[in-house]
Design a protein around this motif. Structure first.
Motif, short mmCIF file in Angstrom:
data_model
loop_
_atom_site.label_atom_id
_atom_site.label_comp_id
_atom_site.label_asym_id
_atom_site.label_seq_id
_atom_site.Cartn_x
_atom_site.Cartn_y
_atom_site.Cartn_z
N LYS A 273 -41.80 -104.34 82.66
CA LYS A 273 -40.83 -105.01 81.79
C LYS A 273 -39.56 -105.22 82.60
N PHE A 274 -38.92 -106.35 82.43
CA PHE A 274 -37.83 -106.74 83.30
C PHE A 274 -36.63 -107.19 82.47
N SER A 275 -35.45 -106.66 82.77
CA SER A 275 -34.21 -107.07 82.12
C SER A 275 -33.18 -107.42 83.18
N MET A 276 -32.22 -108.26 82.81
CA MET A 276 -31.20 -108.69 83.75
C MET A 276 -29.86 -108.74 83.02
N TRP A 277 -28.81 -108.31 83.72
CA TRP A 277 -27.47 -108.40 83.15
C TRP A 277 -26.58 -109.22 84.07
N GLY A 278 -25.49 -109.69 83.49
CA GLY A 278 -24.52 -110.46 84.26
C GLY A 278 -24.58 -111.93 83.92
N ASP A 279 -23.61 -112.64 84.43
CA ASP A 279 -23.53 -114.07 84.19
C ASP A 279 -24.43 -114.83 85.16
N GLY A 280 -24.84 -115.99 84.74
CA GLY A 280 -25.57 -116.87 85.64
C GLY A 280 -27.02 -116.50 85.85
N ILE A 281 -27.78 -116.32 84.77
CA ILE A 281 -29.22 -116.07 84.91
C ILE A 281 -29.80 -117.28 85.65
N PRO A 282 -30.49 -117.05 86.76
CA PRO A 282 -31.04 -118.16 87.53
C PRO A 282 -31.97 -119.04 86.70
N ALA A 283 -31.92 -120.34 86.95
CA ALA A 283 -32.69 -121.32 86.18
C ALA A 283 -34.19 -121.02 86.23
N ASP A 284 -34.69 -120.50 87.38
CA ASP A 284 -36.12 -120.24 87.49
C ASP A 284 -36.58 -119.09 86.58
N LEU A 285 -35.64 -118.29 86.06
CA LEU A 285 -35.99 -117.19 85.17
C LEU A 285 -35.57 -117.43 83.73
N ASP A 286 -34.66 -118.33 83.50
CA ASP A 286 -34.04 -118.47 82.19
C ASP A 286 -35.05 -118.63 81.06
N GLY A 287 -36.08 -119.41 81.25
CA GLY A 287 -37.07 -119.63 80.22
C GLY A 287 -37.95 -118.42 79.92
N ARG A 288 -37.98 -117.45 80.81
CA ARG A 288 -38.82 -116.27 80.65
C ARG A 288 -38.08 -115.12 79.97
N PHE A 289 -36.78 -115.30 79.72
CA PHE A 289 -35.94 -114.25 79.19
C PHE A 289 -35.35 -114.64 77.85
N SER A 290 -35.11 -113.65 77.03
CA SER A 290 -34.39 -113.89 75.78
C SER A 290 -33.19 -112.95 75.73
N SER A 291 -32.18 -113.36 74.98
CA SER A 291 -30.97 -112.54 74.84
C SER A 291 -31.27 -111.30 74.03
N SER A 292 -30.60 -110.22 74.39
CA SER A 292 -30.78 -108.96 73.69
C SER A 292 -29.46 -108.22 73.65
N GLU A 293 -29.25 -107.46 72.60
CA GLU A 293 -28.08 -106.60 72.51
C GLU A 293 -28.55 -105.18 72.26
N TYR A 294 -27.84 -104.25 72.87
CA TYR A 294 -28.17 -102.84 72.71
C TYR A 294 -26.98 -102.13 72.10
N CYS A 295 -27.19 -101.40 71.03
CA CYS A 295 -26.14 -100.61 70.39
C CYS A 295 -26.17 -99.20 70.99
N MET A 296 -25.13 -98.88 71.75
CA MET A 296 -25.06 -97.60 72.46
C MET A 296 -24.79 -96.45 71.50
N SER A 297 -25.30 -95.28 71.87
CA SER A 297 -24.95 -94.07 71.13
C SER A 297 -23.47 -93.76 71.40
#
Length: 147
Positions: free
Chosen positions: A80-104
């Motif tokens: 399973k693969f996650s990425m953070w930061g601005d500028g998700i590369p175009a070659d990956l953008d379609g394979r990823f969806s936005s997610s939010e995590y609520c921290m303890s």
């Protein structure tokens, strides 16, 4: 991603962070992560395939070794693969969806201490962290690698 990493350690994950040389590792140690030099890890062929991998978009875009390794893992489909930061590369953008995590609450406190150790002046900690994911859902325990 610091709060998320802390919560994964607390949940029983073995969290390893690969860093570039001469980086201050104390903030990552505060979060409970084991720290390994990126060049050493990339040059060692140990056959270990992490169950989950988290990477910065900037590192993926600028380091060919990381890009090739992450693309290989994506093609295998076992990590399973996650990425953070601005500028998700175009070659990956379609394979990823936005997610939010609520921290303890504990993760928020430890993240604040880690940011202070990293010399971030007056860090503002929000209760959520945003990233992009290829479908990551954390099991009870496992091995997580972050680059």
């Amino acid at each position: 991603m610091g709060g998320w990493l802390y919560d994964q350690v607390l949940a029983g994950w073995e969290v390893t962070v690969l860093t570039r040389e001469h980086q201050d590792i104390r903030p990552l140690e505060i979060l409970g992560a084991r720290v390994v030099d990126l060049d050493s890890a990339v040059s060692t062929e140990n056959g270990l395939v992490p169950e989950a991998l988290v990477a910065s978009a900037e590192l993926y875009s600028t380091d060919e070794r990381i890009r090739a390794g992450l693309n290989r893992l994506l093609e295998q489909g076992t990590t399973k693969f996650s990425m953070w930061g601005d500028g998700i590369p175009a070659d990956l953008d379609g394979r990823f969806s936005s997610s939010e995590y609520c921290m303890s609450r504990a993760a928020q406190v430890f993240k604040r201490h880690a940011l202070i150790a990293a010399a971030v002046p007056e860090p503002v900690i929000t209760p959520t962290e945003s990233f992009r994911t290829s479908g990551f859902t954390a099991p009870q325990s496992g091995h997580l690698t972050s680059v």
